[in-house]
Scaffold this active site. Structure first.
Site, mmCIF file in Angstrom:
data_model
loop_
_atom_site.group_PDB
_atom_site.id
_atom_site.type_symbol
_atom_site.label_atom_id
_atom_site.label_comp_id
_atom_site.label_asym_id
_atom_site.label_seq_id
_atom_site.Cartn_x
_atom_site.Cartn_y
_atom_site.Cartn_z
ATOM 1 N N SER A 60 -5.198 -30.405 -83.220
ATOM 2 C CA SER A 60 -5.523 -29.858 -84.542
ATOM 3 C C SER A 60 -5.566 -28.340 -84.580
ATOM 4 C CB SER A 60 -6.872 -30.403 -85.029
ATOM 5 O OG SER A 60 -7.934 -29.892 -84.251
ATOM 6 N N LYS A 71 -12.613 -25.441 -84.768
ATOM 7 C CA LYS A 71 -11.692 -25.051 -85.839
ATOM 8 C C LYS A 71 -11.783 -23.540 -86.059
ATOM 9 C CE LYS A 71 -11.021 -29.478 -86.871
ATOM 10 N NZ LYS A 71 -9.763 -30.193 -86.545
#
Length: 226
Positions: A37, A91
């Site tokens: 991701s 993230k």
């Protein structure tokens, strides 16, 4: 078995282990990157070093903030507990409290200003989403908007949430996006992240092993900045 004797004979080792646990809980920790991701910035098999006191000092083993040390900034790579299920995630922080953020057909806008996207060629295919996971077209861009200046991947053939209406980020909350935009379960799906859920900042790798090639070391990534 005499537990008192066992403890007495291993006191030094037990104190060392307790110290290590406390350090990892409150000061610094390391995590293995489990997914794609955050490609092309973080790769599967990277072991990242997390500075747990980059922003806040917390009581060990809790989310209770004792003292604010600094404020998270746009562009920081952070670790946090998912507001959805508590899973540990890593993230990029793209919007801070007070920001109005939106996305139009994969293009990010913050406070009415559009990010700039410059196409980039990637020489090392290892930095693209692994073929075992996605075999379609992948495009790499440099995303620039103020302190946001990093590479992202988009995959036009994959279903993803590429557009959302303007959202004002409330006090004490932050928006997180994966650099692999069409392959990331981030704030578009799990919601904004409260400050107390942020567990630290990632600035450097410890080491990296390539699981698709017999776990061979990626020596060029050992100790590298991200």
């Amino acid at each position: 078995m005499d537990m008192k004797k066992v403890v007495a004979d291993n006191k030094g080792f037990l104190v060392f282990m307790l110290g290590m646990v406390l350090v990892r809980s409150a000061v610094a920790d390391y995590y293995s990157v489990p997914s794609s991701s955050m490609y092309p910035t973080l790769l599967e098999g990277d072991r990242v070093i997390c500075d747990r006191i980059a922003y806040d000092f917390k009581l060990p083993f809790t989310d209770v903030i004792v003292k604010h040390l600094d404020d998270p900034q746009r562009g920081d790579i952070v670790t946090f507990s998912s507001p959805e299920d508590g899973t540990r995630l890593v993230k990029r922080l793209v919007a801070i409290p007070g920001d109005v953020v939106e996305m139009r057909d994969e293009h990010l806008y913050i406070n009415g200003q559009a990010a700039n996207y410059e196409p980039i060629s990637v020489a090392n295919a290892d930095h693209l989403t692994p073929q075992r996971e996605f075999s379609g077209e992948q495009r790499v861009y440099k995303e620039r908007l103020g302190s946001l200046d990093h590479h992202i991947i988009v995959m036009p053939e994959r279903f993803a949430l590429r557009t959302f209406a303007p959202v004002k980020v409330p006090d004490g909350q932050y928006m997180m996006l994966g650099d692999n935009r069409d392959n990331s379960k981030d704030s578009r799906y799990i919601g904004l992240v409260k400050r107390e859920l942020i567990t630290g900042q990632v600035k450097r790798l410890m080491f990296s092993l390539n699981g698709d090639h017999y776990y061979l070391p990626r020596f060029e990534r050992f100790g590298s900045k991200v």
